[in-house]
Design an enzyme around this catalytic site. Sequence first.
Site, short mmCIF file in Angstrom:
data_model
loop_
_atom_site.label_atom_id
_atom_site.label_comp_id
_atom_site.label_asym_id
_atom_site.label_seq_id
_atom_site.Cartn_x
_atom_site.Cartn_y
_atom_site.Cartn_z
N HIS A 17 45.99 41.31 33.99
CA HIS A 17 47.31 41.93 33.89
C HIS A 17 47.57 42.88 35.06
O HIS A 17 48.60 42.78 35.74
CB HIS A 17 47.42 42.68 32.56
N GLU A 18 46.64 43.80 35.29
CA GLU A 18 46.84 44.79 36.34
C GLU A 18 46.77 44.17 37.73
O GLU A 18 47.43 44.65 38.66
CB GLU A 18 45.80 45.92 36.20
N HIS A 21 50.23 43.15 38.72
CA HIS A 21 51.01 44.27 39.25
C HIS A 21 50.57 44.62 40.66
O HIS A 21 51.42 44.83 41.55
CB HIS A 21 50.85 45.50 38.36
#
Length: 346
Positions: A17-18, A21
């Site tokens: 997920h990170e 980003h």
Amino acid sequence: MSILYFVLILSVIVVIHELGHLISAKYFNVYCKEFSIGMGPVLYKKQFRETAFAIRALPIGGFVSMAGEEGVDDENIPFERTIKGIRWWQQIIVMAAGAIMNILLAWILFIAVTMAQGRVSLPAEPIINGFSENSAAQEAGFQIGDRITAISSEGETTTIDNFDDISEHFAYFPDAEAEFTVKRGNETLNITLTPRYNESEQRYLAGFTAKSNIRDINAWESFYYGTRRMLDGSTAIFDSLSKLIRGIGLEHLSGPVGIYQVTAQTTQNGLLPALALIALLSLNIGIFNLLPLPILDGGRIFIVLIEKISGRTLSERAESIVMGIGVVLLVALMVFATWQDIMRLF
């Protein structure tokens, strides 16, 4: 080992997920001060060029600290290198990238697991094929060959297309009296029963079975069936969210304790079930993060869209208030879900 598996599974989902980003932010030249896995005190930190990579004590999340976000020191950073200094559509891509990566991970894993299994269990037709011992359904008057078309419990009606729909309905109304709409030959009947608790399976059962529908598949077909599993899972998530908003199924909401229990049980069954669990959790987290709620990625995307439509930028004070409300709501949800998990233990 269960604790280790739990930490590893959550870490994989959070890292993916990170990374979404981080990669998208760096692609648009946004300054990223820190990439962190976990929350709380820092256990390990390594500086790599302009970004510090950290592992923190609590494996319950993670973050990418980008210039332009509240609480990030960006005094010496040019405005065009902040998250608010890039174009609005680029901001949306950066904010959505984490959830997209989670959904992509889920899709890949669903296909991989389906391919490794080499067979699929397709939803069975909602036709009664047999009865279990001490069956509530048989006592209520069901017969082999009956086709179930709808179930109503506590005012909620579910249209039944396959046997999985029946299981899903009883997941929300496990011990409630249910009225079945049944097709028997040319007749349409209404039959009422209350599921009976089964000690060995520790759950409520109606007491009827369906004919299994299992078929072997080749590698190419696994792409179709893996995608279908992901889409079915997505539909189930949205259906669950719809019910939760209406106050249905709140007692089944789970937090970290519940996820740990499921992880401990699933990892005992081998690698494929564990990968399927990662896929399901990753899909849940991806979709949940896109909801238009403050502090979630979807909430931040919503704010960007409102600013674009209105032509006004939300003040720092207003943004802090909105994010503060989001934090309170999220913490309250976590406390409630954890309380539910603890109550189920006793």
